[in-house]
Design a protein around this motif. Sequence first.
Motif, short mmCIF file in Angstrom:
data_model
loop_
_atom_site.label_atom_id
_atom_site.label_comp_id
_atom_site.label_asym_id
_atom_site.label_seq_id
_atom_site.Cartn_x
_atom_site.Cartn_y
_atom_site.Cartn_z
N ASP A 142 0.86 -1.18 0.00
CA ASP A 142 0.00 0.00 0.00
C ASP A 142 0.89 1.23 0.00
O ASP A 142 1.67 1.44 0.93
N HIS A 143 0.77 2.03 -1.03
CA HIS A 143 1.62 3.21 -1.19
C HIS A 143 1.44 4.18 -0.01
O HIS A 143 2.41 4.70 0.51
N GLU A 144 0.20 4.41 0.41
CA GLU A 144 -0.04 5.36 1.50
C GLU A 144 0.56 4.88 2.82
O GLU A 144 1.15 5.66 3.56
N VAL A 145 0.43 3.60 3.10
CA VAL A 145 1.02 3.04 4.33
C VAL A 145 2.54 3.16 4.25
O VAL A 145 3.20 3.54 5.22
N GLY A 146 3.10 2.85 3.09
CA GLY A 146 4.54 2.98 2.90
C GLY A 146 5.02 4.40 3.11
O GLY A 146 6.06 4.63 3.75
N GLU A 147 4.29 5.36 2.58
CA GLU A 147 4.64 6.78 2.76
C GLU A 147 4.60 7.17 4.24
O GLU A 147 5.48 7.86 4.74
N GLN A 148 3.56 6.72 4.95
CA GLN A 148 3.42 7.04 6.37
C GLN A 148 4.57 6.44 7.18
O GLN A 148 5.15 7.11 8.04
N LEU A 149 4.88 5.19 6.92
CA LEU A 149 6.00 4.55 7.62
C LEU A 149 7.32 5.24 7.30
O LEU A 149 8.15 5.45 8.19
N ASP A 150 7.51 5.61 6.05
CA ASP A 150 8.73 6.30 5.65
C ASP A 150 8.85 7.63 6.38
O ASP A 150 9.92 7.99 6.88
N HIS A 151 7.76 8.36 6.45
CA HIS A 151 7.75 9.65 7.17
C HIS A 151 8.10 9.44 8.64
O HIS A 151 8.89 10.19 9.23
N TRP A 152 7.50 8.43 9.24
CA TRP A 152 7.74 8.13 10.65
C TRP A 152 9.21 7.81 10.90
O TRP A 152 9.84 8.35 11.83
N VAL A 153 9.79 6.98 10.05
CA VAL A 153 11.19 6.60 10.21
C VAL A 153 12.11 7.80 9.96
O VAL A 153 13.05 8.05 10.72
N ARG A 154 11.84 8.57 8.90
CA ARG A 154 12.66 9.75 8.60
C ARG A 154 12.63 10.77 9.72
O ARG A 154 13.61 11.47 9.95
N SER A 155 11.51 10.84 10.45
CA SER A 155 11.40 11.82 11.54
C SER A 155 12.38 11.52 12.67
O SER A 155 12.68 12.39 13.49
N THR A 156 12.92 10.31 12.70
CA THR A 156 13.92 9.95 13.71
C THR A 156 15.34 10.22 13.23
O THR A 156 16.30 10.01 13.97
N GLY A 157 15.47 10.64 11.96
CA GLY A 157 16.78 10.87 11.38
C GLY A 157 17.37 9.64 10.72
O GLY A 157 18.51 9.66 10.26
N PHE A 158 16.61 8.58 10.66
CA PHE A 158 17.06 7.32 10.07
C PHE A 158 16.77 7.32 8.58
O PHE A 158 15.71 7.76 8.15
N ALA A 159 17.71 6.82 7.78
CA ALA A 159 17.52 6.71 6.33
C ALA A 159 17.32 5.25 5.96
O ALA A 159 18.29 4.49 5.85
N ALA A 160 16.09 4.82 5.80
CA ALA A 160 15.78 3.42 5.49
C ALA A 160 15.93 3.16 3.99
O ALA A 160 15.60 4.01 3.17
N LYS A 161 16.42 1.97 3.65
CA LYS A 161 16.53 1.55 2.26
C LYS A 161 15.28 0.80 1.81
O LYS A 161 14.85 0.91 0.68
N LYS A 162 14.74 -0.01 2.72
CA LYS A 162 13.55 -0.78 2.40
C LYS A 162 12.86 -1.17 3.69
O LYS A 162 13.45 -1.08 4.77
N ALA A 163 11.62 -1.60 3.57
CA ALA A 163 10.87 -2.10 4.73
C ALA A 163 10.15 -3.37 4.33
O ALA A 163 9.50 -3.43 3.29
N VAL A 164 10.31 -4.39 5.15
CA VAL A 164 9.59 -5.64 4.96
C VAL A 164 8.92 -5.95 6.29
O VAL A 164 9.59 -6.10 7.31
#
Length: 134
Positions: A97-119
């Motif tokens: 789900d693109h929207e869920v992915g965007e939300q999770l990405d925003h959440w992770v980026r807010s911590t200063g973490f740069a994620a490559k992928k999420a499974v």
Amino acid sequence: MAAREALTRNQICVLERLEASAGPLSAYTLLDQLREQGFRAPLQVYRALDTLIKGGFVHRLESLNAFVACAEPHDHSHDMTAFAICDRCGQVVEMSDHEVGEQLDHWVRSTGFAAKKAVIEFRGTCARCLAEAA
């Protein structure tokens, strides 16, 4: 998703075996099942899997150290995929789900973490097994 026509013979063999499977398969199970097609070494399977994963044809289930064919062509660009894995029958359902992915990405980026992928892997019991147990 990459073009299926660009795949090598070994990649097609691995992909077709995963597509025909009722559940996830390990690389060594794939090797055993593909010996009649000329597979002799684990490296042959791992090379094919690596290309298939990069091409968006296959996913690796981290918790099982096994592989499944992508459920259907969809956008992998958001880099977030979730799986529901039945502990009883082994069925795997892929969700994206693109929207869920965007939300999770925003959440992770807010911590200063740069994620490559999420499974994300949900482990439990599928509807069919729940119904059979009732």
